[in-house]
Design an enzyme around this catalytic site. Structure first.
Site, short mmCIF file in Angstrom:
data_model
loop_
_atom_site.label_atom_id
_atom_site.label_comp_id
_atom_site.label_asym_id
_atom_site.label_seq_id
_atom_site.Cartn_x
_atom_site.Cartn_y
_atom_site.Cartn_z
N ILE A 91 0.84 -1.19 0.00
CA ILE A 91 0.00 0.00 0.00
C ILE A 91 0.87 1.25 0.00
CG2 ILE A 91 -0.17 -0.04 2.53
CD1 ILE A 91 -2.99 1.14 2.30
N CYS A 92 0.33 2.33 -0.53
CA CYS A 92 0.92 3.66 -0.45
C CYS A 92 2.24 3.74 -1.23
CB CYS A 92 1.08 4.05 1.02
SG CYS A 92 1.37 5.83 1.29
N ALA A 93 3.36 4.01 -0.57
CA ALA A 93 4.64 4.15 -1.27
C ALA A 93 5.23 2.81 -1.69
CB ALA A 93 5.64 4.88 -0.36
N PHE A 100 0.35 5.39 -3.90
CA PHE A 100 0.16 6.75 -3.44
C PHE A 100 0.21 7.67 -4.67
CE2 PHE A 100 1.78 10.61 -1.10
CZ PHE A 100 0.62 10.81 -0.36
N SER A 157 -2.89 -0.90 -2.79
CA SER A 157 -3.82 0.14 -2.37
C SER A 157 -3.10 1.47 -2.30
CB SER A 157 -4.46 -0.23 -1.03
OG SER A 157 -5.52 0.64 -0.71
#
Length: 431
Positions: free
Chosen positions: A350-352, A372, A398
């Protein structure tokens, strides 16, 4: 004229004093105890830290044992607090915000120093707040919600006394008291606290990079491509004491200094609620890692070198740029991820981490993914980057802290089925 001229230095000093006071960061106390809901504590500390507050996480557990500042939060999460509530009695705070969880809420209630501090805060018109079970178990017990509108975890609403006006809303603000309902309302709650401390403009500014859900309370959405069944191996094992057997689903959550705490704790908390056998592995040189925003001290279960000797049905990583960079540079973890992908076993981020861990090591090749948004340009295939949760075969990705609960629920659905995921979503007050 002489007297008027002499007043300017005093005016200048006053001006500087007011400017210095305005520049002082708001002080926030987040008390925690054994059994505290970790997602609620982390979201409160993380979001307020983003707003510029100086957040202190302090244990309300009694001194005198050999654990020091270690807090055994709910669902087997181990945290190290910044200090003790007992040592902060004379300190002034702009906000005291109590997370929920059971027996965490009862342990906060029974802390006499904390009770004294919050009562003083209320009497002086200072801001105080509580979420989940704590409005009913703690604030109501202390008599601090009399004559106020308030909410709490729905099954605890009956504990409100007749002097409290119950409201079935995700977040309720009445005078200097803010209350909220549960883990999945924690970001909304924290943003409401930012608004009370700093104003609406600052709250909106902080909310932007979180990518919060546009419509809280609705169902989550998975954008899925090349659907496959996620299989698992093994037999059920002993779980967290008092919670019976874990399922045979073995999940690895690697963490590093700089990992995003809301993302890591949503994964650990929600997957353990579902019964998954979750192992948290540190890629640092010790079990204790310092997360990105509030600098939460999270205690991992094992070192990543030990994890590399085991088999996992799913490996899933939180984001946070410094943490993702460390994960990406940890060869033993990258080798473990490549082995997972080559074996057609589920993995995700998720994210980075999709952009900084999976993409550079070829683990998104031929796959659709999200990340992200400011990092989405680093993905070779950006066609699914607008989605909050993307599943492509055995890969799940995500977007951001604001989609972390959806991410974890989507994993629960893939491992345990839709019915289980919806049940947990309702338990969290997600929908």
């Amino acid at each position: 004229m002489a007297r008027r001229a002499a007043s300017w230095p005093r005016l200048l000093l006053l001006s500087r004093a007011f400017a210095a006071a305005a520049a002082e960061p708001k002080r926030v106390l987040v008390p925690v105890a054994d059994g505290t809901e970790p997602v609620e504590a982390a979201a409160t500390a993380d979001v307020l830290n983003r707003a510029g507050a100086r957040v202190t996480v302090a244990t309300a557990d009694p001194a005198g044992d050999d654990r020091g500042l270690l807090v055994e939060a709910a669902f087997g999460v181990k945290l190290v607090a910044d200090g003790r509530v007992a040592d902060l009695e004379g300190e002034a705070f702009d906000l005291i915000a109590l997370p929920g969880g059971m027996p965490g809420s009862a342990n906060l209630r029974d802390c006499k120093v904390l009770e004294k501090m919050v009562k003083k805060q209320a009497e002086q018109g200072g801001l105080y707040a509580a979420i989940c079970a704590t409005p009913a178990v703690t604030l109501a017990h202390w008599g601090l919600l009399k004559g106020l509108k308030a909410t709490c975890y729905p099954s605890f609403m009956e504990k409100f006394t007749a002097e409290i006006i119950p409201v079935n809303s995700r977040v309720v603000v009445d005078r200097n008291a803010v209350t909220s309902q549960g883990p999945a309302t924690a970001i909304e709650y924290a943003l409401a606290l930012v608004e009370q401390l700093y104003g609406k403009e600052k709250s909106e500014e902080v909310a932007g990079p979180l990518y919060v859900r546009p419509q809280p309370g609705v169902d989550y959405v998975i954008d899925e491509f090349n659907s496959v069944e996620w299989k698992c191996s093994g037999t059920p094992q002993e779980g967290i004491p008092g919670q019976g057997l874990l399922s045979k689903h073995k999940v690895l959550v690697p963490v590093a200094n700089g990992s995003e705490e809301m993302e890591a704790l949503n994964l650990i908390d929600i997957l353990r609620r579902a019964g998954a056998n979750v192992t948290v592995a540190s890629v640092e040189d010790k079990l204790q890692v310092v997360t990105r925003r509030h600098k939460f001290n999270l205690i991992a279960d094992i070192m990543v070198e030990e994890a590399a000797k085991r088999e996992f049905d799913l490996i899933v990583m939180p984001g946070g740029l410094p943490g993702a960079q460390k994960l990406s540079s940890t060869k033993v973890l990258v080798d473990l991820l490549k082995k997972q992908a080559e074996s057609n076993k589920p993995y995700g981020a998720i994210c980075a981490s999709p952009a900084y861990v999976l993409e550079p090591h070829g683990l998104l090749k031929g796959k659709k993914a999200t990340s992200f948004p400011p990092m989405a340009h680093l993905l070779t295939d950006q066609s699914a980057c607008d989605s909050r949760v993307v599943v492509d075969g055995n890969l799940i990705t995500s977007k951001a802290p604001g989609s972390a609960t959806e991410f974890a629920l989507a994993i629960v659905e893939k491992l345990f089925g839709r019915e289980k995921a919806v049940s947990i979503a309702k338990e969290l007050i997600f929908m």
